[in-house]
Design an enzyme around this catalytic site. Structure first.
Site, mmCIF file in Angstrom:
data_model
loop_
_atom_site.group_PDB
_atom_site.id
_atom_site.type_symbol
_atom_site.label_atom_id
_atom_site.label_comp_id
_atom_site.label_asym_id
_atom_site.label_seq_id
_atom_site.Cartn_x
_atom_site.Cartn_y
_atom_site.Cartn_z
ATOM 1 C CD GLU B 213 -2.685 -1.053 2.644
ATOM 2 O OE1 GLU B 213 -2.166 -0.504 3.634
ATOM 3 O OE2 GLU B 213 -3.775 -1.624 2.679
ATOM 4 C CG HIS B 254 -5.132 -0.202 5.970
ATOM 5 N ND1 HIS B 254 -6.058 -0.314 4.967
ATOM 6 C CD2 HIS B 254 -5.114 -1.381 6.612
ATOM 7 C CE1 HIS B 254 -6.561 -1.533 5.007
ATOM 8 N NE2 HIS B 254 -6.004 -2.197 5.988
#
Lengths: 406, 305
Positions: B213, B254
C-alpha cells in the site's frame, strides 16, 4: 492528527521550549490584544492553516504599525488560504534573527525508531536543504529505550556542526523536544525555524506537529477533531460523517470523500475498497465518491450511506463492492441498500460483487428488486475477482452513457 | 515446510476471554491449530472453548512449556503490557491482531523484542496461515475458503486483501505455502523483507506475492533486498492507493496509507520493485497471470541448469 501552529506552541510552552510572545486572534475586535506587542516593536501575523508553505501563500505578514496589523488581520481572517478558511491567526513579536536552525523528529519505518534531524540551516523546507546541501542535514537514529539525554544531545549537536558556544543550550532544547515528542505521542514534530536571536536566545518560531490518533485516549491536551483533508468538508461529506457518529454499530461513512466522477461507490473493507477504486479508474471508470463500510453495520446505517451516495447529481452507475466478508452480514447490509434503491429507482447500471454470510439471500433480494422496480442490477459472487467486476461496471456505464446520448 | 508457523506451533492467546480473543480461539481450533492456553489477568481458572485460562504467561508456561507462539487480541490500551509480558517470557513468535496501538508503544516493544530474540508480527495483522498445517489469528474467518496448501507465499499489508489475494490464486488452482498479514501501521514488527528472507529459505515456496500500500518504505526496502539478490525466487507485487495519492493527507482505511512529504508514493514503490525485477500488476487480479508466467520461466531456467 495534524496540529495547528498555535496548538503546537501550546505543547512547546508546556514542555519549556521558548516560544515568541504572541496572541491568538479570532476576530478583528481582538485587535487590541496586539497593542502590547506593537508597543515593543514589529509583529508577524500568521494565518493558522494545516497546510504548510504559508509564506509563499501570503499567509505570513510582517507589520510595523497598528493599521498595517489591522489590514493584515482583515486580509487573512476567515479567508480561504491554502484550501482552508483561516479562522484563527497568530500575532507574534517579530524576532531579531541571528541564525535559523532546523529540528525534526519522525519515525523511520525501516529502523522502527524515531530519527532526529538537525540542520544548521532552517527557515526553508528541509527537503530543499537536503537537495542543495545534503552535508548539512544530519540524521540520528534514536534508541527508543534510551531516548535523548543531555550527553547524547551534546554529541548530536557537535556532529551537526553547531557552534561550540551553542551546544549546551541546544542540547537542553533537544532533550525537551524529545520529551515533548514522547510524552505527547507525536508521530512527527518539526521546529522550523528554531531562531537564534541577536540576544543569543533560542526560540521556536513555528511548530509542525502530527499526533498519533491511536493515543488519543491519553493526550495530555485535548484538541478538537479535524478531518485533515486539506480542504473544507462538502455538505455530502458532512452528512456521511454524521451517519457514523449517530449509530455505533459497525462503521459506515466515517471515511467519505467526494470525487468528481459519475459512478457511485459503496465499498466494504479498507484495503479492498482502495484496491477496487484503483481498478475502476484503470478501466476508465470515474468514481463519484470514495467510501467504505465494515464491521457489520446495521441495515439502517448502510441505507443512510446509500442515500448519501445516491444523492450525488448525474450518476451513471453504482458499484456495490467488497471482498469476502468475515462477519459483515451481506443480506443485512444489502437489504439496507435495496431500501434506498427502491425509493430512488435509478436507471443506470448497478454492479454488485460481494461474498460472505447471507450472500445468496442478498442476491435473491437484489434480483427481486430489479424485477419489481425496473432496476438494472447484475450480481457477482466471489468467484468473480473484485477487480474484474470493475471492468464489467466500467463497460456497462460506457454503454449506458451511449444509450442516453442516442 | 512453510514459514513462521506449522504443525508444531503451540499457541497461547493473550486476551482469550474478550470477544475478539474468544472468536479467534474458535477459528483457530476449528482449523486444527493447537491452542494450548489463554491468558487474561484476573480470569485464571476459567476456560474458553475448553482451553485453560491463566492469570499470567508465567503461570501458563509452567503447565504448558511447549508454548512457542502468542497471539495478542487485547484492547489497544493494554497491548503494550501484553507485548512486554510475552517478550519477557521469551515467546518466540508474537502475532499482534490488535489495531490502533500507539506508535511509541509499538516501537518500544519492537526494540525490546529484538534484544530478547522474539519476532513480532503486526500490529494490525489479521494473522498467519500455513494452509493444511496451522493458522493463527482471525485470518480466513470461519470458512478458510480462500486458502489451499500450495507453493505461493503471500505477504500483505492489508488484512482483508490477504484473503482476496489468496483466493484469486486458489480459483486459478494455485495454493499457498504461508500467507502472512504483516499489518499496515507506520511501524510494525515484521516487514516484507523479513518475510522474503524466510521464504527464500523455504523449499516449499516457489514464488512470492506482495500486496503493498502507499505510505512507508517497506516496499522499497523489499525491492533493495531483491535487487541485492538476497531473494531470488519469482516475485509479483500489487501496490494499492493510486487514486488516494491525488488526495494528500487523507487516511483511507489504514494508518499506513498516509503520504508524508512525498515519500512512500506508489510511483516510488513500483519503480523500485520493477528495477529489482519484480513484476508489478496494475490491477489486482493480474497478479495471477504474472505469477503463472514467472513460474514457467523460472522452472524452465532451473531445469536448463
Amino acid at each position: 492528527m495534524k496540529l495547528y501552529e498555535f496548538e503546537g506552541m501550546q505543547i512547546f510552552a508546556q514542555t519549556g521550549i521558548a516560544i515568541p510572545q504572541q496572541v491568538v486572534i479570532q476576530s478583528i475586535e481582538e485587535l487590541e490584544k496586539t497593542y502590547d506587542l506593537l508597543r515593543k516593536g514589529s509583529v508577524v501575523v500568521k494565518a493558522q492553516t494545516l497546510a504548510g508553505k504559508r509564506g509563499k501563500a501570503g499567509a505570513i505578514k510582517f507589520c510595523d504599525t497598528k493599521s498595517a496589523t489591522k489590514n493584515a488581520i482583515k486580509q487573512m481572517l476567515n479567508k480561504a488560504i491554502l484550501n482552508e478558511t483561516a479562522t484563527k491567526l497568530i500575532v507574534a513579536e517579530k524576532l531579531t534573527v541571528k541564525k535559523e536552525y532546523y529540528l525534526g523528529l519522525i519515525f523511520s519505518q525501516e529502523l522502527r525508531s524515531p530519527v532526529l534531524i538537525l540542520s544548521t540551516k532552517g527557515g526553508i523546507d528541509i527537503e530543499e536543504t537536503e537537495k542543495l546541501h545534503p552535508e548539512i542535514v544530519h540524521k540520528f537514529p534514536i534508541n527508543i529505550l534510551e531516548g535523548i539525554d543531555e550527553k547524547i544531545a551534546k554529541q548530536f549537536s557537535k556532529t551537526a556542526q553547531f557552534q561550540e558556544n551553542e551546544i549546551n543550550e541546544l542540547a537542553r532544547i533537544l532533550v525537551k523536544f524529545y520529551k515533548a515528542f514522547s510524552d505527547f505521542d507525536m508521530k512527527m514534530a518539526e521546529i522550523n525555524p528554531l531562531i537564534k536571536t541577536k540576544e543569543n536566545k533560542f526560540i521556536a518560531a513555528d511548530a509542525v506537529i502530527v499526533l498519533d490518533e491511536a493515543a488519543e485516549y491519553r493526550y495530555k491536551i485535548k484538541f478538537p477533531q479535524r478531518m485533515g483533508i486539506g480542504r473544507e468538508l462538502t455538505p455530502i461529506e458532512i452528512a456521511a460523517k454524521k451517519i457514523d457518529e449517530e449509530d455505533y454499530r459497525g462503521v459506515a461513512g466515517r471515511t467519505y470523500i467526494d470525487l468528481d466522477g459519475d459512478i457511485g461507490v459503496l465499498a466494504s473493507g479498507g484495503g479492498a475498497s482502495i484496491t477496487c477504486v484503483d481498478a475502476l479508474i484503470s478501466y476508465g471508470g470515474k468514481p463519484a465518491n470514495y467510501t467504505e463500510y465494515s464491521g457489520n453495520p446495521s441495515a439502517e446505517k448502510v441505507e443512510k450511506l446509500a442515500r448519501v451516495v445516491l444523492s450525488k447529481k448525474e450518476l451513471n452507475g453504482l458499484w456495490i463492492i467488497g471482498g469476502t466478508a468475515n462477519f459483515t452480514r451481506i443480506d443485512i447490509t444489502i437489504g439496507g441498500i435495496i431500501k434506498a434503491l427502491k425509493e430512488i429507482k435509478p436507471k443506470f447500471p448497478i454492479v454488485v460483487r460481494r461474498g460472505g454470510q447471507g450472500e445468496k439471500e442478498a442476491f435473491a433480494m437484489l434480483n427481486q428488486a430489479a424485477k419489481d422496480y425496473g432496476l438494472d442490477i447484475s450480481c457477482y459472487d466471489d468467484t468473480t475477482p473484485m477487480t474484474v467486476s470493475a471492468k464489467i461496471l466500467a463497460d456497462k456505464v460506457r454503454n449506458y452513457k451511449e444509450r442516453c446520448r442516442k | 515446510m512453510s514459514i513462521l508457523i506449522n504443525e508444531n506451533t503451540r499457541i497461547l492467546v493473550q486476551g482469550i476471554t474478550g470477544n475478539e480473543g474468544t472468536r479467534a480461539t474458535k477459528f483457530m481450533l476449528a482449523y486444527g491449530s493447537k491452542v494450548v492456553a489463554g491468558v487474561t489477568p484476573g480470569k485464571g481458572g476459567q476456560s474458553v472453548e475448553s482451553v485453560p485460562v491463566y492469570n499470567s504467561i508465567k503461570e501458563a508456561l509452567v503447565k504448558h512449556p511447549e508454548i512457542n507462539c502468542s497471539v495478542i487480541l487485547v484492547p489497544p490500551k493494554f497491548a503494550k503490557a501484553a507485548m512486554l509480558e510475552a517478550i519477557e517470557n521469551k515467546i518466540k513468535l508474537i502475532n499482534i491482531i490488535t489495531e490502533f496501538i500507539p506508535i511509541h508503544d509499538v516501537a518500544e516493544c519492537i526494540a525490546k523484542a529484538k534484544l530478547a530474540g522474539c519476532i513480532i508480527i503486526g500490529p494490525t495483522s489479521v494473522g498467519i496461515i500455513s494452509p493444511g498445517k496451522c493458522k493463527i489469528g482471525v485470518i480466513g474467518g470461519d470458512t478458510n475458503k480462500a486458502y489451499m496448501q500450495g507453493n505461493i507465499g503471500i505477504i500483505s499489508k492489508s488484512g482483508g486483501m490477504s484473503s482476496e489475494t489468496a483466493y484469486i490464486f486458489k480459483l486459478a488452482g494455485i495454493g499457498q505455502s504461508t500467507v502472512v498479514s504483516i499489518g499496515g501501521d507506520v511501524v510494525n514488527g515484521f516487514s516484507f523483507k523479513d518475510a522474503l528472507e524466510m521464504f527464500e529459505k523455504d523449499p516449499e515456496t516457489k514464488a512470492v506475492v506482495i500486496f503493498g500500500e502507499i505510505g512507508g518504505t517497506y516496499e522499497e526496502e523489499a525491492a533493495a533486498f531483491i535487487k541485492a539478490k538476497e531473494f531470488t525466487k519469482p516475485c509479483a507485487a500489487f501496490i494499492s492507493g493510486k487514486f488516494a495519492e491525488a488526495l494528500p493527507n487523507v487516511t483511507l482505511g489504514h494508518a499506513g496509507a498516509i503520504i508524508e512529504g512525498g515519500k512512500g508514493s506508489r510511483e516510488s514503490k513500483v519503480k523500485a520493485l520493477r528495477e529489482a525485477g519484480v513484476m508489478v500488476a496494475e490491477v489486482h487480479h493480474e497478479l495471477v497471470d504474472l505469477i503463472k508466467k514467472a513460474l514457467k520461466i523460472w522452472l524452465a531456467t532451473h531445469i536448463l541448469r
